[in-house]
Motif scaffolding. Structure first.
Motif, mmCIF file in Angstrom:
data_model
loop_
_atom_site.group_PDB
_atom_site.id
_atom_site.type_symbol
_atom_site.label_atom_id
_atom_site.label_comp_id
_atom_site.label_asym_id
_atom_site.label_seq_id
_atom_site.Cartn_x
_atom_site.Cartn_y
_atom_site.Cartn_z
ATOM 1 N N GLU A 162 1.668 21.933 -10.104
ATOM 2 C CA GLU A 162 0.494 22.731 -10.447
ATOM 3 C C GLU A 162 -0.752 22.269 -9.720
ATOM 4 O O GLU A 162 -1.691 23.041 -9.543
ATOM 5 C CB GLU A 162 0.270 22.683 -11.967
ATOM 6 N N GLN A 163 -0.781 21.020 -9.292
ATOM 7 C CA GLN A 163 -1.926 20.491 -8.558
ATOM 8 C C GLN A 163 -1.453 19.572 -7.443
ATOM 9 O O GLN A 163 -0.281 19.181 -7.394
ATOM 10 C CB GLN A 163 -2.871 19.746 -9.495
ATOM 11 N N GLU A 164 -2.337 19.274 -6.524
ATOM 12 C CA GLU A 164 -1.984 18.436 -5.383
ATOM 13 C C GLU A 164 -1.581 17.042 -5.851
ATOM 14 O O GLU A 164 -2.194 16.465 -6.744
ATOM 15 C CB GLU A 164 -3.168 18.344 -4.425
ATOM 16 N N VAL A 165 -0.505 16.532 -5.223
ATOM 17 C CA VAL A 165 0.007 15.214 -5.603
ATOM 18 C C VAL A 165 -0.953 14.139 -5.116
ATOM 19 O O VAL A 165 -1.328 14.110 -3.936
ATOM 20 C CB VAL A 165 1.411 14.993 -5.006
ATOM 21 N N SER A 166 -1.343 13.265 -6.008
ATOM 22 C CA SER A 166 -2.271 12.186 -5.644
ATOM 23 C C SER A 166 -1.913 10.941 -6.433
ATOM 24 O O SER A 166 -1.345 11.013 -7.533
ATOM 25 C CB SER A 166 -3.727 12.590 -5.920
ATOM 26 N N LEU A 167 -2.247 9.791 -5.868
ATOM 27 C CA LEU A 167 -2.017 8.510 -6.516
ATOM 28 C C LEU A 167 -3.316 7.989 -7.107
ATOM 29 O O LEU A 167 -4.398 8.215 -6.554
ATOM 30 C CB LEU A 167 -1.451 7.505 -5.517
ATOM 31 N N SER A 168 -3.194 7.274 -8.213
ATOM 32 C CA SER A 168 -4.405 6.767 -8.874
ATOM 33 C C SER A 168 -5.096 5.698 -8.033
ATOM 34 O O SER A 168 -6.310 5.530 -8.099
ATOM 35 C CB SER A 168 -4.048 6.195 -10.254
ATOM 36 N N LYS A 169 -4.319 4.967 -7.225
ATOM 37 C CA LYS A 169 -4.890 3.976 -6.321
ATOM 38 C C LYS A 169 -3.941 3.800 -5.147
ATOM 39 O O LYS A 169 -2.859 4.390 -5.108
ATOM 40 C CB LYS A 169 -5.115 2.646 -7.045
ATOM 41 N N GLU B 32 0.860 -1.184 0.000
ATOM 42 C CA GLU B 32 0.000 0.000 0.000
ATOM 43 C C GLU B 32 0.900 1.239 0.000
ATOM 44 O O GLU B 32 1.836 1.344 0.788
ATOM 45 C CB GLU B 32 -0.896 0.017 1.230
ATOM 46 N N LEU B 33 0.602 2.169 -0.897
ATOM 47 C CA LEU B 33 1.431 3.364 -1.066
ATOM 48 C C LEU B 33 0.588 4.603 -0.811
ATOM 49 O O LEU B 33 -0.555 4.696 -1.252
ATOM 50 C CB LEU B 33 2.027 3.411 -2.476
ATOM 51 N N SER B 34 1.159 5.573 -0.063
ATOM 52 C CA SER B 34 0.470 6.828 0.218
ATOM 53 C C SER B 34 1.488 7.961 0.264
ATOM 54 O O SER B 34 2.692 7.726 0.357
ATOM 55 C CB SER B 34 -0.304 6.749 1.545
ATOM 56 N N VAL B 35 0.981 9.182 0.221
ATOM 57 C CA VAL B 35 1.836 10.376 0.295
ATOM 58 C C VAL B 35 1.951 10.781 1.757
ATOM 59 O O VAL B 35 0.961 11.077 2.418
ATOM 60 C CB VAL B 35 1.252 11.524 -0.547
ATOM 61 N N PHE C 15 4.500 -5.290 -6.613
ATOM 62 C CA PHE C 15 5.921 -5.048 -6.815
ATOM 63 C C PHE C 15 6.273 -5.245 -8.284
ATOM 64 O O PHE C 15 5.809 -6.195 -8.931
ATOM 65 C CB PHE C 15 6.754 -5.995 -5.947
ATOM 66 N N GLY C 16 7.108 -4.357 -8.808
ATOM 67 C CA GLY C 16 7.494 -4.407 -10.213
ATOM 68 C C GLY C 16 6.568 -3.624 -11.120
ATOM 69 O O GLY C 16 6.877 -3.437 -12.304
ATOM 70 N N GLN C 17 5.445 -3.144 -10.612
ATOM 71 C CA GLN C 17 4.493 -2.383 -11.412
ATOM 72 C C GLN C 17 4.948 -0.924 -11.502
ATOM 73 O O GLN C 17 5.399 -0.324 -10.524
ATOM 74 C CB GLN C 17 3.101 -2.459 -10.781
ATOM 75 N N GLU C 18 4.833 -0.341 -12.681
ATOM 76 C CA GLU C 18 5.198 1.072 -12.847
ATOM 77 C C GLU C 18 4.137 1.955 -12.191
ATOM 78 O O GLU C 18 2.940 1.788 -12.434
ATOM 79 C CB GLU C 18 5.337 1.417 -14.328
ATOM 80 N N ILE C 19 4.596 2.875 -11.371
ATOM 81 C CA ILE C 19 3.706 3.808 -10.683
ATOM 82 C C ILE C 19 3.962 5.182 -11.285
ATOM 83 O O ILE C 19 5.059 5.735 -11.180
ATOM 84 C CB ILE C 19 3.994 3.830 -9.166
ATOM 85 N N SER C 20 2.965 5.730 -11.943
ATOM 86 C CA SER C 20 3.153 6.991 -12.653
ATOM 87 C C SER C 20 1.983 7.920 -12.396
ATOM 88 O O SER C 20 0.906 7.504 -11.977
ATOM 89 C CB SER C 20 3.325 6.744 -14.157
ATOM 90 N N GLY C 21 2.239 9.164 -12.617
ATOM 91 C CA GLY C 21 1.229 10.195 -12.450
ATOM 92 C C GLY C 21 1.758 11.502 -12.971
ATOM 93 O O GLY C 21 2.710 11.546 -13.765
ATOM 94 N N GLU C 22 1.158 12.577 -12.541
ATOM 95 C CA GLU C 22 1.584 13.905 -12.978
ATOM 96 C C GLU C 22 2.972 14.199 -12.422
ATOM 97 O O GLU C 22 3.161 14.369 -11.232
ATOM 98 C CB GLU C 22 0.581 14.964 -12.496
ATOM 99 N N ASN C 23 3.960 14.215 -13.311
ATOM 100 C CA ASN C 23 5.353 14.555 -12.961
ATOM 101 C C ASN C 23 6.037 13.501 -12.084
ATOM 102 O O ASN C 23 6.957 13.831 -11.335
ATOM 103 C CB ASN C 23 5.429 15.921 -12.256
ATOM 104 N N PHE C 24 5.645 12.240 -12.158
ATOM 105 C CA PHE C 24 6.406 11.205 -11.463
ATOM 106 C C PHE C 24 6.192 9.872 -12.157
ATOM 107 O O PHE C 24 5.122 9.601 -12.721
ATOM 108 C CB PHE C 24 6.039 11.106 -9.986
ATOM 109 N N SER C 25 7.251 9.057 -12.096
ATOM 110 C CA SER C 25 7.208 7.727 -12.691
ATOM 111 C C SER C 25 8.333 6.906 -12.083
ATOM 112 O O SER C 25 9.515 7.247 -12.226
ATOM 113 C CB SER C 25 7.370 7.806 -14.213
ATOM 114 N N PHE C 26 7.977 5.823 -11.364
ATOM 115 C CA PHE C 26 8.997 4.968 -10.757
ATOM 116 C C PHE C 26 8.416 3.574 -10.557
ATOM 117 O O PHE C 26 7.207 3.353 -10.655
ATOM 118 C CB PHE C 26 9.490 5.544 -9.420
ATOM 119 N N THR C 27 9.316 2.640 -10.254
ATOM 120 C CA THR C 27 8.944 1.245 -10.043
ATOM 121 C C THR C 27 9.542 0.768 -8.730
ATOM 122 O O THR C 27 10.712 1.066 -8.429
ATOM 123 C CB THR C 27 9.458 0.362 -11.196
ATOM 124 N N ILE C 28 8.768 0.053 -7.935
ATOM 125 C CA ILE C 28 9.228 -0.477 -6.648
ATOM 126 C C ILE C 28 9.354 -1.988 -6.772
ATOM 127 O O ILE C 28 8.386 -2.673 -7.104
ATOM 128 C CB ILE C 28 8.257 -0.111 -5.513
#
Length: 815
Positions: free
Chosen positions: A189-196, A166-169, A201-214
């Motif tokens: 430009e907008q509040e940082v939020s996760l799509s879910k 589980e991932l959160s800010v 593990f190994g799934q790409e996590i991306s959004g507005e101005n971020f992209s990484f894999t855990i």
């Protein structure tokens, strides 16, 4: 004699008395703080406890240290000419400040950070604090730094099972890092939020101005981790500022590198990598010269190889066709001489090409390393020294411009020396070009003379000499260039950094911060200083009279006595509680009267104060009581016609009194009332009149007082506050002794000026001060139950009720 009464015989100051008074002042100050000893000890305990908790939960900081030996360059042949010529073109090579600048440069820090891959920082949550982890990572975060990324903020990860989390800010202090503009970050430009919230593990996590894999490494279900992304420029700037580089002493050329960090292994790896990059940078600079030499020789070889192959084929073909393999004896001599001249000419032509290349290099002001003259066979020591000096000055310029602006003194000095060296080098190259051209011309003349001898030989042998001559020229030049190329490659392979690592990075076993002993001492000192400061400020801002000593210094009349606090509800403790400490203080005051007004059978005493509530009525009643107990016929007169209080204390109706006598023809004897105590009568103030001041100023009042004095031994006036009404000033003339009552913790300090004005401007004489309701001990010998320095109280041998002193006061009294 009474202690506060001035002694006329004491005209001078006794130095021992002054010393004693200073000692008493220190004790007064000490007593003032000791009465708050519980607060002080509590604050000291809290301070030490706070320091202990800080030491317990603060992050430990360790110091990582290493050292590097900076070796001086040995001067090459001819370098001493420039060092002693005063031209300022060359200086010592072991410039410690330059080496420090390189080690603390941003570019070197960036190389080390990039190689170590420190862009993701991992943290593990504890019970109170969160600590950074570096090795044995449970997860690995892979970031795509080619695209914009969120840096600065923090993500929180909780492992659910081996496959998901589980991932959160956690912290939203994000900035947007753009690789196209790495030194300037912007706000999202907008509040940082996760799509879910749940990912695998190994799934790409991306959004507005971020992209990484855990990726999973060794994380267990239930583990709670945090991580944040940090861009390379920010990390390089951070480590650049935190790294300390300094010589171990002024005479040594050994540099000490140190870094303070909470993660020891990280600090050791960074400093080791930094030193590795530092030596690699130095080695690269050396290798560039050899690489340039090899490149120059390869360019020459590319042209001579085809010529050699062509001339070799031509020679072989001519020998085969004409069946001629050896020259005659005369032809051999001529050929050997011609071969020697052609070899010299070929060497001179190579030198000429080198000089032309060097001249073009200087004219175009290139910044790469030059080919050393010795590599191509130029043995001029002056030229070699100039080229070496020019290369080193260029390297120094590159180092300086990486850390300083063009206007910096060191950069400007380097530019001046570089320009002077370049000028000398250009002059030398032009001279070498001219000399080499003349040498080639001379060799051509000698070759032409040999051509005449060759023409005298038979045609077959003459042609063979020509073909073999061309082959030998190409062969000799080819072999020579191969030899020089091998020498350059050997030089490159044998290059080593002149500087070396003395000690690899090593962390101390004990943390340098927090300083536990110092923190405990600071906590103890703060716990002591803060309450003392608070008490000092409170006393400084306090406008109420607290300290008897201070009151005694402020008023211009003697402070006769102090009346302790009456802890009972009885208004007349003298009559109802004769063994109390308050009663004893009134007895002490009565004893002092014999010194203030000696040899008088009749005594009239006046009591007043600044404002209502200071206890003048209480003092008046009890002073009258102590005289009545003595058998003196005493009359207490209530002259406060505005706010009478005596009637309440004696439980008498205030239906008639002094106001009745003054406003009618009622005789004063008709308003005298019995108090229920032997030898003590009272005249109440009576009903409140509309004009109290005018009543007391009548001549009739004076006649009444004269008649009263004739019948009573002691007459007590309970007057209204002199600070509020005016009629009291007229009453001082009827009294033998007047007392001005102050109340501890109630009377304002400014009220002392009212008493001083009465003495200085009002002409009131024989007036004294009394401090009532004393309950705060401000000094040695003061305090309720102690009278005025006589030591009544504890261990009183049965004179009155004993008062148990605090432990610290008993200890000081024993001293």
């Amino acid at each position: 004699m009474y202690p506060n009464t001035p002694n006329p015989s004491n005209s001078g100051q006794n130095p021992f008395m002054v010393q004693k008074e200073d000692e008493i002042d220190l004790k007064v100050l000490l007593f003032n703080y000791l009465q708050y000893w519980v607060l002080i000890i509590a604050c000291m305990f809290v301070g030490v406890l706070g320091a202990f908790l800080f030491n317990r939960y603060a992050t430990n900081i360790f110091k990582v240290e290493s050292s590097i030996l900076v070796v001086d360059d040995k001067p090459s042949l001819g370098t001493d000419l420039f060092e002693s010529s005063g031209l300022g073109m060359l200086q010592g090579k072991s410039n410690i400040e330059n080496e420090i600048g390189i080690l603390k440069s941003f570019s070197l820090a960036q190389e080390a950070v990039t190689d170590l891959n420190l862009n993701v920082q991992y943290y593990k949550e504890g019970f109170v604090t969160t600590t950074q982890i570096y090795d044995k990572l449970p997860i690995l975060v892979t970031v795509d730094w080619k695209n914009p990324q969120l840096v600065g903020g923090r993500f929180k990860l909780e492992v659910i099972n081996e496959d998901s989390f589980e991932l959160s800010v956690e912290n939203e202090e994000f900035r947007v890092y753009n690789p196209n503009d790495p030194f300037y970050k912007t706000l999202p430009e907008q509040e940082v939020s996760l799509s879910k919230s749940v990912y695998t593990f190994g799934q790409e996590i991306s959004g507005e101005n971020f992209s990484f894999t855990i990726n999973q490494i060794a994380a267990l279900p239930g583990d709670i981790l945090q991580f944040n992304l940090v861009d390379t420029p920010s990390l390089a700037l951070k480590y650049k500022e935190e790294l300390a580089v300094s010589p171990i002493n002024k005479q040594a050329s050994i540099l000490s590198l140190s870094l303070e960090t909470p993660v020891r292994r990280l600090g050791e790896d960074y400093i080791n990598k930094l030193m590795e990059m530092y030596l690699a940078r130095e080695l690269d600079e050396k290798n560039r010269a050899s690489e340039n030499t090899v490149r120059f020789i390869d360019e020459q070889l590319s042209g001579i190889t085809d010529s050699l192959r062509f001339s070799e084929n031509k020679l072989q073909k001519y020998r085969t066709e004409n069946k001629v393999f050896n020259l005659s004896e005369e032809g051999s001599v001529i050929f050997e001489r011609m071969q020697e001249l052609e070899m010299q000419k070929g060497q001179a032509e190579i030198n000429l090409k080198y000089y032309e290349t060097l001249r073009d290099y200087l004219v175009s002001d290139l910044s790469g390393d030059m080919v050393a003259p010795s590599i191509v066979g130029v043995t001029d020591p002056l030229l070699n020294s100039l080229v070496q000096a020019y290369s080193e000055l260029q390297s120094e310029r590159n180092r300086l411009t990486a850390n300083f602006t063009d206007e910096a003194p060191a950069v400007r000095e380097n530019a001046t020396r570089l320009q002077n060296t370049k000028k000398q080098l250009q002059e030398n190259v032009n001279s070498a070009l001219s000399n080499t051209q003349n040498l080639i011309s001379d060799l051509n003349s000698q070759i032409r003379m040999l051509d005449v001898d060759i023409n005298s030989l038979p045609e077959t042998e003459r042609n063979l000499i020509g073909i073999q001559r061309q082959f030998s020229i190409n062969e000799n030049i080819y072999i020579y260039l191969l030899q020089k190329k091998a020498e350059a490659e050997i030089t490159k392979a044998s290059n080593m950094p002149k500087n070396s690592i003395l000690d690899f990075a090593k962390s101390g076993q004990e943390p340098v911060a927090p300083k536990r002993s110092l923190n405990l001492l600071i906590g103890l000192i703060l716990g002591l200083i803060l309450p003392i400061g608070f008490i000092t400020i409170k006393d400084f801002l306090n406008t109420k009279i607290e300290d008897p000593k201070e009151l005694e210094n402020q008023i211009k009349v003697p402070l006769i006595g102090m009346i302790g606090r009456n802890n009972s509800e009885d208004a007349i403790p003298v009559m109802n509680n004769p063994r109390s400490t308050v009663t004893e203080s009134f007895r002490s005051l009565r004893a002092d009267m014999s010194y203030l007004s000696p040899n008088k059978d009749n005594l009239t005493i006046l009591f007043t104060s600044s404002i209502s509530g200071e206890g003048k009525t209480f003092v008046s009643i009890n002073v009258a009581s102590v005289y009545a107990l003595m058998g003196k016929k005493t009359l207490l007169i209530g002259l406060d016609l505005r706010k009478p209080k005596i009637a309440e204390d004696f439980n008498l109706p205030n239906d008639k009194g002094m106001s009745t006598c003054l406003s009618s023809d009622t005789p004063w004897r008709d308003v005298v009332k019995a108090t229920g105590h032997k030898d003590m009568d009272v005249i109440l103030s009576g009903p409140i009149p509309p004009n109290p001041a005018e009543l007391l100023l009548q001549d009739k009042f004076g006649e009444i007082i004269r008649e009263i004095k004739a019948e009573y031994d002691v007459v007590i006036f309970d007057c209204p506050p002199v600070g509020l009404v005016s009629e009291t000033k007229e009453l001082f003339g009827f009294a033998d002794i007047s007392f001005y009552v102050f109340r501890q913790g109630y009377s304002m300090k400014g009220n002392t000026q009212i008493l001083n004005n009465l003495v200085e401007k009002g002409g009131v004489s024989k007036i004294y001060g009394i401090l009532n309701d004393v309950h705060i001990d401000k000094g040695y010998g003061y305090g309720y139950g102690y009278g005025y320095g006589y030591g009544y109280g504890n261990n009183s041998y049965g004179y009155h009720e004993e008062v148990q002193l605090p432990w610290w006061k008993r200890a000081l009294r024993r001293k």
